[in-house]
Design an enzyme around this catalytic site. Structure first.
Site, PDB file in Angstrom:
ATOM      1  N   CYS A 312      -4.055  -2.803   5.392  1.00 30.79           N
ATOM      2  CA  CYS A 312      -2.862  -2.169   4.787  1.00 30.79           C
ATOM      3  C   CYS A 312      -2.633  -0.897   5.584  1.00 30.79           C
ATOM      4  CB  CYS A 312      -3.099  -1.807   3.329  1.00 30.79           C
ATOM      5  SG  CYS A 312      -3.774  -3.122   2.332  1.00 30.79           S
ATOM      6  N   PRO A 315       1.354   4.115   7.055  1.00 30.46           N
ATOM      7  CA  PRO A 315       2.059   4.412   8.313  1.00 30.46           C
ATOM      8  C   PRO A 315       1.129   4.662   9.505  1.00 30.46           C
ATOM      9  CG  PRO A 315       1.970   6.377   6.949  1.00 30.46           C
ATOM     10  CD  PRO A 315       1.276   5.287   6.174  1.00 30.46           C
ATOM     11  N   GLY A 317      -2.112   6.436   9.662  1.00 28.87           N
ATOM     12  CA  GLY A 317      -3.028   7.587   9.773  1.00 28.87           C
ATOM     13  C   GLY A 317      -4.457   7.135  10.035  1.00 28.87           C
ATOM     14  N   ASP A 361       1.715 -10.196   5.389  1.00 28.74           N
ATOM     15  CA  ASP A 361       1.178  -9.887   4.074  1.00 28.74           C
ATOM     16  C   ASP A 361      -0.345  -9.963   4.172  1.00 28.74           C
ATOM     17  OD1 ASP A 361       0.230 -10.007   1.403  1.00 28.74           O
ATOM     18  OD2 ASP A 361       2.221 -10.676   0.740  1.00 28.74           O
ATOM     19  N   ASP A 378      -7.085  -0.097   2.557  1.00 28.17           N
ATOM     20  CA  ASP A 378      -6.602   1.184   2.014  1.00 28.17           C
ATOM     21  C   ASP A 378      -5.413   0.799   1.133  1.00 28.17           C
ATOM     22  OD1 ASP A 378      -6.525   3.931   1.713  1.00 28.17           O
ATOM     23  OD2 ASP A 378      -5.162   4.217   3.396  1.00 28.17           O
ATOM     24  N   CYS A 431      -5.807   6.342  -2.719  1.00 30.90           N
ATOM     25  CA  CYS A 431      -5.556   7.772  -2.908  1.00 30.90           C
ATOM     26  C   CYS A 431      -5.202   7.969  -4.383  1.00 30.90           C
ATOM     27  CB  CYS A 431      -4.498   8.319  -1.967  1.00 30.90           C
ATOM     28  SG  CYS A 431      -2.925   7.511  -2.101  1.00 30.90           S
TER      29      CYS A 431
HETATM   30  C1  LIG Z   1      -1.962   3.486   0.960  1.00 30.86           C
HETATM   31  S1  LIG Z   1      -0.909   2.881   2.155  1.00 30.86           S
HETATM   32  C2  LIG Z   1      -1.961   2.806   3.556  1.00 30.86           C
HETATM   33  C3  LIG Z   1      -2.068   4.121   4.277  1.00 30.86           C
HETATM   34  C4  LIG Z   1      -2.667   3.967   5.664  1.00 30.86           C
HETATM   35  N1  LIG Z   1      -3.962   3.328   5.631  1.00 30.86           N
HETATM   36  C5  LIG Z   1      -2.776   5.284   6.378  1.00 30.86           C
HETATM   37  O1  LIG Z   1      -3.858   5.865   6.417  1.00 30.86           O
HETATM   38  O2  LIG Z   1      -1.754   5.742   6.911  1.00 30.86           O
HETATM   39  C6  LIG Z   1      -0.760   1.207   1.737  1.00 30.86           C
HETATM   40  C7  LIG Z   1       0.092   0.399   2.710  1.00 30.86           C
HETATM   41  O3  LIG Z   1      -0.025  -0.962   2.339  1.00 30.86           O
HETATM   42  C8  LIG Z   1       1.209  -1.594   2.573  1.00 30.86           C
HETATM   43  N2  LIG Z   1       1.214  -2.845   1.813  1.00 30.86           N
HETATM   44  C9  LIG Z   1       1.667  -3.074   0.549  1.00 30.86           C
HETATM   45  N3  LIG Z   1       1.502  -4.361   0.219  1.00 30.86           N
HETATM   46  C10 LIG Z   1       0.914  -4.955   1.279  1.00 30.86           C
HETATM   47  C11 LIG Z   1       0.509  -6.285   1.550  1.00 30.86           C
HETATM   48  N4  LIG Z   1       0.661  -7.253   0.647  1.00 30.86           N
HETATM   49  N5  LIG Z   1      -0.031  -6.542   2.762  1.00 30.86           N
HETATM   50  C12 LIG Z   1      -0.180  -5.572   3.688  1.00 30.86           C
HETATM   51  N6  LIG Z   1       0.210  -4.301   3.486  1.00 30.86           N
HETATM   52  C13 LIG Z   1       0.739  -3.990   2.295  1.00 30.86           C
HETATM   53  C14 LIG Z   1       2.212  -0.562   2.148  1.00 30.86           C
HETATM   54  O4  LIG Z   1       3.477  -0.844   2.712  1.00 30.86           O
HETATM   55  C15 LIG Z   1       1.584   0.707   2.676  1.00 30.86           C
HETATM   56  O5  LIG Z   1       2.050   0.980   3.955  1.00 30.86           O
END
Ligand SMILES: C[S@@+](CC[C@H](N)C(=O)[O-])C[C@H]1O[C@@H](n2cnc3c(N)ncnc32)[C@H](O)[C@@H]1O
Length: 491
Positions: A312, A315, A317, A361, A378, A431
């Protein structure tokens, strides 16, 4: 009663009420906006942006005008304050003390919005939900100045009434004047004692923090809520292989972090302007997030083939930090993200690092099962651990969000376990400290019997709970309230 506001005596409620249905209103407004946008906008266009055309008339007070427009856009259009306000300040060349005043007024008003609405409601003949958005924005700013900034009453009231007029709401001037004057007739301490009992947090969030703190809640809940209402300092990450934290601290005038070997604390200044950030040698990243990315790379894995996965990643980081560590270790990171625009942000963040970005996904990303040495989940979460960064967020989120996310979180973790090799490591992080999103998800996965949980505490700082998982807190560590657990896939 004249002017549409209640007298002080009539306005007093017998019992403090729960905060107004702001979150509910926001949900409805969001749905209406989405429907409108679907009709109006071509696919792929984002949130509404600030438009000069809709700017109200000037009242000759640039900081308050910028605060007014930001609060209005956040509450009416669903904009983000931390994106809208800096843009307005730049565009209108508002700097120095004026910028500081506008920032405190805007962020403070949004952070305490539920409390302000209670006080406004207690002094208004009209329910808060029925007050026109422009008038309500001006009232909230006025009430914040009276209750929290100790601006002189007449200045707070007068400028707010002028904002109402400048927004073409002449008919509501008397109403706004009456509500604000009514507020000023009761001592500030009385209002705050009655309506701000939890450092401006909705009750459900107070309960969530208390549950996460467990036995420590009695001693620490108040400090946890207080720290959650303070503006955080900026944490920079010095990307390993590019620059050290020591060098970054020297060149930026910051201080080296306490817990992550890559962290630098920046007390003031715009990190976006730093050359090191522009050149990709450093980034803005909470120290807690740095520890999680580092844990992924550090937990021992037998026969590590350097196949790492960030499931996941948007953006980007953590993908950028793990990518930098992977470059040193001769490893490679696959970064999966479901939202294409967030996948673009990952590409920007990782530059030339050994990271491959895939839009998919995470529950079924089309990658080889059982093949990864290290997998990070994450997870998308409520973000309750990072409320300090989005002042309005606490009044926009609802408890229902958590239940909705729990299924996705469990499915993503199950997918990560499936993708890891036997003996491989899975780091699950959020988070959010809410136990339904943290221990709840990890325990559910453990119950399936295909993973064992390792002690995550050696990869973090002290005082992170009873283990084996780690819970960080702003009031203890100055980080966001990040959680992580480390699992190993059983053969
Ligand atoms: C908490 S953020 C991750 C932050 C990232 N690890 C960072 O440090 O910048 C969760 C991310 O998961 C994505 N997300 C949501 N559903 C998802 C899915 N089914 N598969 C993959 N990514 C997904 C969201 O769009 C979001 O960008």
């Amino acid at each position: 009663m004249s002017g549409g506001f209640r007298s002080r005596a009539a306005g007093r409620r017998q019992e403090p009420k729960r905060p107004t249905g702001f979150a509910e209103q926001q949900k409805q407004q969001k749905q209406q906006r989405q429907q409108k946008q679907q009709k109006k906008q071509p696919e792929g266009t984002g949130r509404q942006r600030y438009s000069v055309k809709s700017r109200p008339a000037s009242i000759g007070d640039a900081p308050r005008e910028a605060a007014f427009e930001t609060v209005l856009r956040v509450t009416r259009d669903g904009a983000f304050a931390n994106l809208t306000l800096p843009g307005l300040l730049r565009e209108r060349k508002i700097t120095g003390r004026d910028a500081a005043f506008a920032t405190e007024l805007t962020y403070g008003t949004l952070r305490t919005m539920g409390v302000l609405d209670e006080v406004i409601g207690a002094n208004s003949s009209r329910p808060v939900a029925q007050i026109n958005p422009e008038v309500l924005a001006a009232l909230r700013l006025g009430a914040y100045q009276v209750l929290y900034m100790r601006v002189e009453n007449h200045a707070a009231v007068d400028t707010s009434v002028r904002l109402v007029e400048a927004a073409n709401q002449d008919k509501a001037k008397g109403f706004a004047n009456g509500v604000l004057r009514s507020i000023t007739r009761t001592p500030v301490e009385e209002w705050l004692a009655k309506f701000d009992r939890n450092h401006a947090h909705p009750e459900w969030i107070v309960k969530s923090f208390a549950a996460a703190l467990g036995d420590a809640a009695e001693a620490e809940l108040d400090s946890a809520l207080k720290a959650d209402s303070e503006r955080p300092i900026v944490h920079l990450v010095a990307r390993p292989g590019e620059i050290t934290a020591e060098e970054l601290a020297l060149t930026t005038g910051g201080r080296q972090g306490k817990y992550s070997p890559y962290a630098v604390y920046l007390e003031e200044g715009d990190p976006g302007q730093l050359q090191e950030v522009r050149d990709g040698l450093a980034g803005v990243q909470d120290e807690g997030s740095q520890l999680i990315a580092r844990a992924l790379a550090e937990v021992p894995v037998d026969n590590d083939q350097g196949r790492w996965l960030d499931l996941c990643a948007g953006p980007g980081g953590k993908a950028a930090l793990t990518g930098a560590i992977a470059a040193i270790d001769g490893a490679h990171v696959d970064a999966v993200e479901v939202a294409p625009h967030r996948a673009d942000l990952i590409r920007k963040a990782v530059g030339n690092l050994p990271v491959t970005v895939k839009v998919a996904d995470g529950r079924d990303p089309g990658l080889e099962a059982g093949s990864y040495d290290r997998v990070l989940v994450d997870a998308p979460c409520s973000g309750l651990g990072a409320l300090r960064r989005r002042p309005e967020a606490r009044w926009v989120k609802t408890e229902d969000d958590i239940a909705e996310l729990n299924t996705l979180q469990s499915e993503l973790l199950a997918s990560a376990v499936n993708l890891a090799k036997p003996g491989g490591v899975i780091v699950y992080s959020t988070c959010s400290p809410d136990v339904r999103e943290t221990r709840g998800i990890v325990d559910k996965q453990k119950a399936l019997g295909n993973v064992e949980e390792l002690d995550a505490r050696p990869y973090a700082m002290d005082n992170v709970g009873e283990g084996p998982s780690v819970q960080m807190w702003p009031h203890r560590h100055g980080t966001d309230a990040m959680f992580f657990a480390v699992l190993r896939k059983l053969p």
